[in-house]
Design a protein around this motif. Structure first.
Motif, PDB file in Angstrom:
ATOM      1  N   ALA A   1      20.712  71.877 112.639  1.00  0.00           N
ATOM      2  CA  ALA A   1      20.387  71.652 114.052  1.00  0.00           C
ATOM      3  C   ALA A   1      21.127  72.632 114.954  1.00  0.00           C
ATOM      4  O   ALA A   1      20.556  73.145 115.930  1.00  0.00           O
ATOM      5  N   GLU A   2      22.383  72.922 114.645  1.00  0.00           N
ATOM      6  CA  GLU A   2      23.123  73.905 115.437  1.00  0.00           C
ATOM      7  C   GLU A   2      22.501  75.293 115.313  1.00  0.00           C
ATOM      8  O   GLU A   2      22.393  76.028 116.309  1.00  0.00           O
ATOM      9  N   GLY A   3      22.098  75.663 114.114  1.00  0.00           N
ATOM     10  CA  GLY A   3      21.457  76.956 113.950  1.00  0.00           C
ATOM     11  C   GLY A   3      20.092  77.030 114.603  1.00  0.00           C
ATOM     12  O   GLY A   3      19.737  78.043 115.218  1.00  0.00           O
ATOM     13  N   ALA A   4      19.317  75.952 114.505  1.00  0.00           N
ATOM     14  CA  ALA A   4      17.970  75.948 115.092  1.00  0.00           C
ATOM     15  C   ALA A   4      18.005  75.936 116.611  1.00  0.00           C
ATOM     16  O   ALA A   4      17.062  76.400 117.254  1.00  0.00           O
ATOM     17  N   SER A   5      19.069  75.415 117.196  1.00  0.00           N
ATOM     18  CA  SER A   5      19.146  75.356 118.655  1.00  0.00           C
ATOM     19  C   SER A   5      19.264  76.739 119.277  1.00  0.00           C
ATOM     20  O   SER A   5      18.928  76.925 120.450  1.00  0.00           O
ATOM     21  N   THR A   6      19.741  77.727 118.534  1.00  0.00           N
ATOM     22  CA  THR A   6      19.859  79.092 119.049  1.00  0.00           C
ATOM     23  C   THR A   6      18.701  79.985 118.629  1.00  0.00           C
ATOM     24  O   THR A   6      18.650  81.143 119.037  1.00  0.00           O
ATOM     25  N   ALA A   7      17.809  79.462 117.786  1.00  0.00           N
ATOM     26  CA  ALA A   7      16.665  80.266 117.332  1.00  0.00           C
ATOM     27  C   ALA A   7      15.654  80.408 118.468  1.00  0.00           C
ATOM     28  O   ALA A   7      15.366  79.445 119.181  1.00  0.00           O
ATOM     29  N   ARG A   8      15.142  81.612 118.620  1.00  0.00           N
ATOM     30  CA  ARG A   8      14.204  81.879 119.707  1.00  0.00           C
ATOM     31  C   ARG A   8      12.773  82.113 119.227  1.00  0.00           C
ATOM     32  O   ARG A   8      11.839  82.022 120.019  1.00  0.00           O
ATOM     33  N   GLU A   9      12.625  82.440 117.969  1.00  0.00           N
ATOM     34  CA  GLU A   9      11.300  82.741 117.440  1.00  0.00           C
ATOM     35  C   GLU A   9      11.105  82.015 116.114  1.00  0.00           C
ATOM     36  O   GLU A   9      12.073  81.558 115.480  1.00  0.00           O
ATOM     37  N   LEU A  10       9.857  81.932 115.705  1.00  0.00           N
ATOM     38  CA  LEU A  10       9.524  81.251 114.452  1.00  0.00           C
ATOM     39  C   LEU A  10      10.183  81.901 113.236  1.00  0.00           C
ATOM     40  O   LEU A  10      10.662  81.187 112.345  1.00  0.00           O
ATOM     41  N   PRO A  11      10.254  83.232 113.127  1.00  0.00           N
ATOM     42  CA  PRO A  11      10.955  83.815 111.968  1.00  0.00           C
ATOM     43  C   PRO A  11      12.418  83.385 111.863  1.00  0.00           C
ATOM     44  O   PRO A  11      12.950  83.283 110.751  1.00  0.00           O
ATOM     45  N   ASP A  12      13.062  83.134 112.997  1.00  0.00           N
ATOM     46  CA  ASP A  12      14.444  82.652 112.948  1.00  0.00           C
ATOM     47  C   ASP A  12      14.516  81.269 112.304  1.00  0.00           C
ATOM     48  O   ASP A  12      15.410  80.995 111.489  1.00  0.00           O
ATOM     49  N   LEU A  13      13.590  80.386 112.672  1.00  0.00           N
ATOM     50  CA  LEU A  13      13.569  79.053 112.070  1.00  0.00           C
ATOM     51  C   LEU A  13      13.264  79.127 110.578  1.00  0.00           C
ATOM     52  O   LEU A  13      13.854  78.402 109.766  1.00  0.00           O
ATOM     53  N   VAL A  14      12.341  80.010 110.203  1.00  0.00           N
ATOM     54  CA  VAL A  14      12.014  80.169 108.783  1.00  0.00           C
ATOM     55  C   VAL A  14      13.233  80.649 108.007  1.00  0.00           C
ATOM     56  O   VAL A  14      13.511  80.190 106.884  1.00  0.00           O
ATOM     57  N   GLY A  15      14.008  81.556 108.590  1.00  0.00           N
ATOM     58  CA  GLY A  15      15.213  82.030 107.936  1.00  0.00           C
ATOM     59  C   GLY A  15      16.250  80.937 107.763  1.00  0.00           C
ATOM     60  O   GLY A  15      16.919  80.853 106.719  1.00  0.00           O
ATOM     61  N   ILE A  16      16.389  80.069 108.771  1.00  0.00           N
ATOM     62  CA  ILE A  16      17.344  78.963 108.674  1.00  0.00           C
ATOM     63  C   ILE A  16      16.919  77.983 107.580  1.00  0.00           C
ATOM     64  O   ILE A  16      17.739  77.522 106.774  1.00  0.00           O
ATOM     65  N   VAL A  17      15.634  77.653 107.551  1.00  0.00           N
ATOM     66  CA  VAL A  17      15.133  76.730 106.519  1.00  0.00           C
ATOM     67  C   VAL A  17      15.337  77.321 105.127  1.00  0.00           C
ATOM     68  O   VAL A  17      15.816  76.648 104.197  1.00  0.00           O
ATOM     69  N   GLY A  18      14.987  78.594 104.958  1.00  0.00           N
ATOM     70  CA  GLY A  18      15.155  79.229 103.657  1.00  0.00           C
ATOM     71  C   GLY A  18      16.607  79.303 103.218  1.00  0.00           C
ATOM     72  O   GLY A  18      16.935  79.090 102.039  1.00  0.00           O
ATOM     73  N   ALA A  19      17.513  79.586 104.185  1.00  0.00           N
ATOM     74  CA  ALA A  19      18.929  79.675 103.838  1.00  0.00           C
ATOM     75  C   ALA A  19      19.487  78.319 103.433  1.00  0.00           C
ATOM     76  O   ALA A  19      20.240  78.204 102.454  1.00  0.00           O
ATOM     77  N   ALA A  20      19.127  77.270 104.180  1.00  0.00           N
ATOM     78  CA  ALA A  20      19.661  75.940 103.884  1.00  0.00           C
ATOM     79  C   ALA A  20      19.203  75.445 102.518  1.00  0.00           C
ATOM     80  O   ALA A  20      20.004  74.958 101.715  1.00  0.00           O
ATOM     81  N   ILE A  21      17.908  75.571 102.246  1.00  0.00           N
ATOM     82  CA  ILE A  21      17.394  75.104 100.949  1.00  0.00           C
ATOM     83  C   ILE A  21      17.821  76.039  99.823  1.00  0.00           C
ATOM     84  O   ILE A  21      18.200  75.595  98.731  1.00  0.00           O
ATOM     85  N   GLY A  22      17.809  77.341 100.086  1.00  0.00           N
ATOM     86  CA  GLY A  22      18.185  78.297  99.059  1.00  0.00           C
ATOM     87  C   GLY A  22      19.632  78.162  98.617  1.00  0.00           C
ATOM     88  O   GLY A  22      19.948  78.285  97.421  1.00  0.00           O
TER      89      GLY A  22
END
Length: 503
Positions: free
Chosen positions: A109-130
């Motif tokens: 949630a802290e990382g997603a709150s600073t994301a401005r574009e969809l690729p940023d959210l995809v990167g956060i999701v991939g990093a957390a699960i990966g």
């Protein structure tokens, strides 16, 4: 003068710092992804090592095999069935899983709150699960390496990766939804009925869990003698500590089972089967918290347990209140479905196979069906009671119920003979609408005003004796402040008519 200069210099410095923050280097973003990927798994591994190390030292076993036990602990946190000395343990404690998921939700949630574009959210999701999947792969390798000298068996790799992705993926989705859910709902124009009903379902699920917790704690108090006797069987401090710790770790499992039993389904723990009315005792795991199970059935008094789902349904019906019974009932149905789905998920997570004792847990299918039925029954009663109490269709006031959250056009005045003379009439040429948002709700207010002294057609302006020609379209685009409506659009109140400006 110097104070003013210092203040101006401070402001300029703040502006420069803000611009630098906007153009942050790529390393900061990379570090954020690393933190999202490995912060929670790393802290979890450290906690597991500390706990297992203390247990082994207190038991006098030393630290041999601590790495294999730590790897198995990470797998157990992700609800991967673990085999110990040839016995498969599928019923794993929920408390560590909930704690790890809570940490993942917070970091994401802290990382997603600073994301401005969809690729940023995809990167956060991939990093957390990966990151979690990588730790699981390392754990599988460690367990396989120590399988020859350790009692921990090698789990199924596909099942291990699947459970990890499922558990961590659910936590990641919740973390992403916290800062991003509202924009997504606005983007897809999700009606307020669904939103309010879904929130009501979560509240009803919370009531069920709270009822199950009260039932478990009450049973522990009533059977404290049996619980303390089971703890005393530890024979030493480390034995007492181990039995007490296991009971605490399995406490959420017991709460979920008790919540399901209040809906009318049956639960099985080892060879013991119980429901709201009867108990069939059998062999159970040697845990102190299991000693809190009732020895005999409650009989007719077991019907009192149904107060829990009834209370949850009443709260759901009140939460989704509306003067329109159709929309009210629809929101209640959505809430009941959400609560039933959460009960099913929690029941699946809290149960499993318990070695030679067989399956342990609740009947998942009946738990979901009974939960939905109880909530719908109680919610429908609330819908009917509120509809009867309202005396029919009445005009909804702003903020009183769900109608003020729904984006619908107001019903014509002729269908409401009870409206007073203070309400203004509809005039298509002077109708103004305004939509404002408060929190998650859309407050839709239609402001209508008509002044019989202000003529809005070109013909009436021409009859004032002037040479000014005004068309209907020009009058319709007049500034709302000229009609006295500007600051009062939010309250829905019509302003005082402007005096006639005829020459």
């Amino acid at each position: 003068m110097s104070a003013t200069s210092n203040s101006l210099a401070t402001r300029l410095r703040q502006v420069r710092l803000a611009r630098r923050a906007d153009t942050a280097p790529r390393k900061a973003a990379t570090w954020d992804l690393v933190k999202v990927a490995f912060l929670v798994p790393g802290l979890s591994i450290i906690a597991i090592v500390v706990v297992l190390g203390l247990v082994r030292l207190l038991a006098g076993d030393g630290l041999s095999g601590i790495m294999s036990a730590t790897a198995a602990g990470w797998l157990a946190v992700n609800q991967v069935p673990v085999t110990i000395s040839g016995v498969t343990l599928g019923v794993l404690p929920l408390l560590p899983t909930l704690l790890v998921c809570a940490g993942t939700v917070k970091v994401v949630a802290e990382g997603a709150s600073t994301a401005r574009e969809l690729p940023d959210l995809v990167g956060i999701v991939g990093a957390a699960i990966g990151g979690s999947v990588l730790v699981t792969a390392l754990s599988l390798a460690v367990v396989a390496d120590g399988a020859a000298v350790s009692a921990v068996g090698q789990p199924d790799p596909l099942a291990a990766f699947g459970y990890t992705i499922l558990i961590q993926g659910a936590a990641v989705l919740v973390g992403i939804a916290i800062p991003s859910l509202r924009p997504i709902l606005e983007e897809f124009a999700v009606p307020a009925t669904e939103r309010v009903g879904a929130r009501g379902g979560v509240v009803a699920f919370g009531v069920l869990i709270a009822g199950g917790a009260l039932l478990v704690f009450g049973s522990i108090v009533m059977h404290w003698g049996s619980v303390s006797t089971m703890i005393s069987d530890g024979n030493s401090f480390d034995g007492y500590l181990g039995l007490t710790g296991l009971s605490i770790l399995y406490l959420p499992n017991m709460v979920v089972g008790a919540a399901a039993v209040t809906t009318g389904t049956n639960a099985q723990l080892g060879d013991t089967v119980l429901d709201a009315f009867d108990v069939s005792r059998g062999a159970v795991p040697p845990l102190p918290i299991v000693s809190a199970l009732p020895e005999t059935g409650l009989g007719g008094l077991g019907g009192l347990l149904f107060v829990v789902p009834l209370a949850a349904g009443v709260l759901l019906g009140w939460y989704c209140r509306s003067t329109d019974p159709v929309r009210h009932l629809r929101a209640v149905a959505i809430g009941a479905a959400v609560a039933a789905a959460l009960v099913v998920v929690a029941s699946l997570a809290s149960g499993g196979r318990l070695g030679e004792l067989g399956r342990t847990g609740v009947n998942t299918a009946t738990a979901g069906v009974f939960t939905f039925a109880w909530l719908m029954l109680a919610g429908a009663l609330v819908v009917g009671a509120m509809w009867v109490a309202s005396g029919g269709i009445t005009r909804a006031r702003h903020g009183d119920d769900l109608d003020s959250w729904l984006d619908d056009v107001a019903t014509p005045d002729e269908e409401h003979p009870d409206r007073g003379p203070s309400e203004t009439e509809t005039d298509d040429d002077t109708e103004t609408g305004d939509d404002t948002e408060t929190g998650d709700e859309h407050w839709s207010t239609r402001v209508e005003t008509t002044d019989p002294e202000v003529e809005t057609t070109g013909t009436d302006v021409e009859t004032a004796g002037t040479d000014v020609e005004t068309t209907d379209s020009e009058v319709e685009t007049a500034d709302t402040d000229e009609l006295g409506l500007g600051p009062e659009l939010d309250s829905g109140a019509a302003s005082e008519p402007e005096p006639d400006r005829r020459d």
